[in-house]
Scaffold this motif. Structure first.
Motif, PDB file in Angstrom:
ATOM      1  N   UNK A  16       0.825  -1.354  -0.023  1.00 53.62           N
ATOM      2  CA  UNK A  16      -0.028  -0.085   0.056  1.00 53.62           C
ATOM      3  C   UNK A  16       0.893   1.246  -0.181  1.00 53.62           C
ATOM      4  N   UNK A  17       2.135   1.215   0.817  1.00 53.08           N
ATOM      5  CA  UNK A  17       2.748   2.131   0.724  1.00 53.08           C
ATOM      6  C   UNK A  17       3.431   2.614  -0.464  1.00 53.08           C
ATOM      7  N   UNK A  18       3.786   1.577  -1.251  1.00 51.90           N
ATOM      8  CA  UNK A  18       4.294   1.770  -2.694  1.00 51.90           C
ATOM      9  C   UNK A  18       3.340   2.133  -3.426  1.00 51.90           C
ATOM     10  N   UNK A  19       2.158   1.918  -3.599  1.00 55.13           N
ATOM     11  CA  UNK A  19       1.009   2.372  -4.281  1.00 55.13           C
ATOM     12  C   UNK A  19       0.799   3.652  -4.044  1.00 55.13           C
ATOM     13  N   UNK A  20       0.759   4.142  -2.848  1.00 52.11           N
ATOM     14  CA  UNK A  20       0.476   5.635  -2.425  1.00 52.11           C
ATOM     15  C   UNK A  20       1.759   6.256  -2.824  1.00 52.11           C
ATOM     16  N   UNK A  21       2.940   5.934  -2.831  1.00 46.38           N
ATOM     17  CA  UNK A  21       4.028   6.810  -3.137  1.00 46.38           C
ATOM     18  C   UNK A  21       3.930   6.975  -4.727  1.00 46.38           C
ATOM     19  N   UNK A  22       3.780   5.966  -5.282  1.00 49.41           N
ATOM     20  CA  UNK A  22       3.432   6.376  -6.953  1.00 49.41           C
ATOM     21  C   UNK A  22       2.253   7.218  -7.186  1.00 49.41           C
ATOM     22  N   UNK A  23       1.034   6.896  -6.815  1.00 47.29           N
ATOM     23  CA  UNK A  23       0.054   7.838  -7.074  1.00 47.29           C
ATOM     24  C   UNK A  23       0.218   9.150  -6.675  1.00 47.29           C
ATOM     25  N   UNK A  24       1.066   9.287  -5.481  1.00 42.34           N
ATOM     26  CA  UNK A  24       1.189  10.822  -4.954  1.00 42.34           C
ATOM     27  C   UNK A  24       1.835  11.476  -5.993  1.00 42.34           C
ATOM     28  N   UNK A  25       2.925  10.861  -6.470  1.00 45.14           N
ATOM     29  CA  UNK A  25       3.635  11.752  -7.594  1.00 45.14           C
ATOM     30  C   UNK A  25       2.856  11.848  -8.786  1.00 45.14           C
ATOM     31  N   UNK A  26       2.022  10.661  -9.015  1.00 47.40           N
ATOM     32  CA  UNK A  26       1.287  11.027 -10.234  1.00 47.40           C
ATOM     33  C   UNK A  26       0.161  12.048 -10.029  1.00 47.40           C
ATOM     34  N   UNK A  27      -0.241  12.223  -9.019  1.00 45.61           N
ATOM     35  CA  UNK A  27      -1.132  13.226  -8.822  1.00 45.61           C
ATOM     36  C   UNK A  27      -0.660  14.728  -8.907  1.00 45.61           C
ATOM     37  N   UNK A  28       0.514  14.863  -8.258  1.00 50.49           N
ATOM     38  CA  UNK A  28       1.056  16.251  -8.447  1.00 50.49           C
ATOM     39  C   UNK A  28       1.357  16.646  -9.803  1.00 50.49           C
TER      40      UNK A  28
END
Length: 212
Positions: A16-28
């Protein structure tokens, strides 16, 4: 069951942390990129609007050509403006780029929400054997519905949005100045060639670090 629950909890949290890290950068990136595309779309859509200055000149020309006292009726060419196919392509590409960029932001938000819910419901307060069975059942659903592949779709949408934007930009510059538009097109072709090479390289060289 206790060992299974301990190891699965570590695995799920890391996942979940890896998914959150990837999607956070994508959101920005998607947020910044969408604002850029929207600002360009505000300018490019004007190429689809009637040119009021040209219509005024044409109407005055008809007025001068008419006999004295004769009424002047707007011609069909004044009522409808022939929009160039290049201008139509520019706006279509710009809209598609904005659409894919916003869609990637939406999917990233949904992935974060689903990941939080999975982490919450997969580790209930219950007996070890019940907790392990609940986790196994939910993780099976996670694998069955290809949640991991969905996370891979987000950067694909963003990459597609970027290339569509560059294509629209080169077409728009062609409308203004042909040499500038040609230069932009050559730059896009070079970028696409490098991107394609980096995408194919890991299939040829197994230890290549370029995973697009």
């Amino acid at each position: 069951w206790k060992l299974y629950n301990t190891e699965s909890e570590k695995h799920d949290k890391a996942l979940v942390d890896s998914w959150k890290g990837n999607t956070d950068s994508m959101l920005i990136f998607a947020g910044l990129f969408s604002s850029i595309v929207a600002s360009f779309l505000i300018e490019t859509y004007k190429t689809l609007l009637p040119d009021s200055g040209s219509q005024t000149v044409a109407l005055l020309t008809q007025l001068v050509a008419q006999p004295d006292g004769a009424a002047v009726a707007p011609s069909q060419s004044l009522a409808q403006r022939n929009v160039s196919p290049r201008a139509i392509r520019v706006n279509i590409l710009m809209f598609l780029s904005l659409f894919f960029s916003v869609t990637s932001a939406l999917v990233s938000t949904l992935i974060q929400q689903w990941a939080r819910e999975y982490l919450h419901y997969s580790q209930p307060i219950a007996a070890p054997h019940k907790r392990g069975r609940v986790r196994a059942y939910l993780f099976q659903g996670l694998s069955h519905f290809q949640m991991r592949r969905l996370t891979y779709a987000v950067p694909v949408l963003l990459h597609l949005a970027v290339f569509l934007f560059f294509s629209a930009l080169s077409e728009f510059l062609y409308l203004i100045n042909v040499p500038v538009g040609g230069t932009a097109r050559y730059c896009i072709v070079a970028l696409l060639a490098v991107y394609t090479a980096l995408s194919i390289l890991p299939l040829i060289v197994k230890n290549a670090p370029y995973q697009t």
